[in-house]
Design a protein around this motif. Structure first.
Motif: not given
Length: 332
Positions: A247, A251-253, A256, A282, A288, A294-295, A297-299
């Motif tokens: 994480i 960035s989350p993007q 991914l 994650i 974090c 960010d967590l 958004q990623l989830q």
């Protein structure tokens, strides 16, 4: 001991012994007839799977495996002794392939399973077998059949229940050490793991699952870049894959995108790997912070592509009991 999961060897079975040409010569028995004994059979080369072994390091220097020859027959109907079989222990999970065609001959997945990889030559018959009403004194016997010589390739694939995958430094080795008694090398530089590691995750009811940690994958691994491509075979037998994402990495993007990169490399190596059940972990949520945006958004992004995820910290142990409960309820 160095880790070795590939080996090219030659196996040679024993020759059969010659049959004997002999005639009985005793006082008061002037025409005793033929009494040549049979030759002994040649020994075979036999592989036996053993859970005590974990690498093919024994074959680094031991490239030629030879069984014993059968002894020749003798007079007075004495058969020759058969050649000694050569029984070779190999690690559980070893695939035996033809050295020329690369065809899979055997896949040893059961402890103490035995297979004959080179059959010994049959011993020749003595002249007593060839006596007849028209030839009461045969002066010939069979030669023993020669053994066979084969080039083989051994390839070890771990028999793990769970496989850990992810980019370098995603925390796979730390997770392995936290879930088991394994002590893999852990550091902050890429490719800390340069060989697969195994650990055993135990549960309260005394059941357990074997976990395999392979070196981190990078883009191009399926085609030979980095270290992971060579060891991807060790998760081919796994029932469940745990895909670790860091994480804190980007960035989350971008994270991914890294997820898709690893999945693509697995597909290039073996498309069947994509059909295995998997869960995204994650990792490093301890870095974090509380309520990490960010967590979330990623989830959300993983939920959109129907990927199940669990937040954990392999270092502090946060979320690991939930992970063990998830694995226990779904995979034991």
């Amino acid at each position: 001991m160095n880790f070795l999961d590939e080996a090219a060897i030659t196996v040679v079975s024993g020759d059969g012994g010659k049959g004997c040409v002999s005639f009985k010569r005793e006082k008061f028995i002037p025409r005793g007839g033929p009494d040549g004994g049979d030759g002994g059979d040649g020994g075979s080369v036999i592989f036996r799977a053993s859970k005590r072994l974990h690498t093919l390091a024994d074959f680094k220097q031991r490239r030629l495996l030879r069984a014993g020859h059968g002894k020749h027959g003798r007079g007075n109907n004495q058969s020759g002794k058969s050649g000694a079989d050569l029984i070779v222990e190999i690690p559980l999970g070893t695939v035996v392939k033809d050295g020329e065609t690369n065809e899979t001959l055997f896949d040893l997945t059961i402890d103490a399973q035995e297979v004959i990889v080179a059959t010994g030559g049959r011993g020749g018959k003595g002249n007593r077998h060839f006596a007849s009403s028209t030839n009461r004194a045969p002066r010939f016997a069979q030669q023993g059949l020669p053994g066979c010589r084969k080039g083989l390739t051994l390839s070890l694939k771990f028999l793990a229940d769970i496989g850990l995958v992810g980019l370098p430094n995603a925390g796979k080795s730390t997770l392995l050490s936290s879930l088991s008694m394994a002590h893999p090398k852990i550091d902050s530089y890429p490719f800390t793991t340069i060989r697969p590691n195994l650990g055993v995750m135990s549960f309260e009811d005394e059941r357990a699952m074997v976990i395999a940690d392979i070196p981190g994958l990078i883009q191009g691994a399926g085609s030979g870049r980095g270290l992971g491509h060579r060891f991807l075979k060790h998760i081919e037998r796994a029932r469940l894959l745990l895909h670790l994402l860091d994480i804190t990495h980007q960035s989350p993007q971008d994270i991914l995108e890294d997820f898709h990169v690893v999945r693509k490399e697995m597909e290039i190596f073996n498309p069947a790997l994509l059909d295995k059940p998997y869960v995204v972990l994650i990792n490093k949520i301890d870095l974090c912070g509380t309520g990490c945006r960010d967590l979330g958004q990623l989830q959300d992004a993983l939920d959109e592509i129907c990927v199940e995820s669990l937040p954990i910290s392999a270092l502090t142990g946060e979320g690991l009991e939930e992970l063990k409960g998830f694995v226990f309820n779904k995979w034991l």
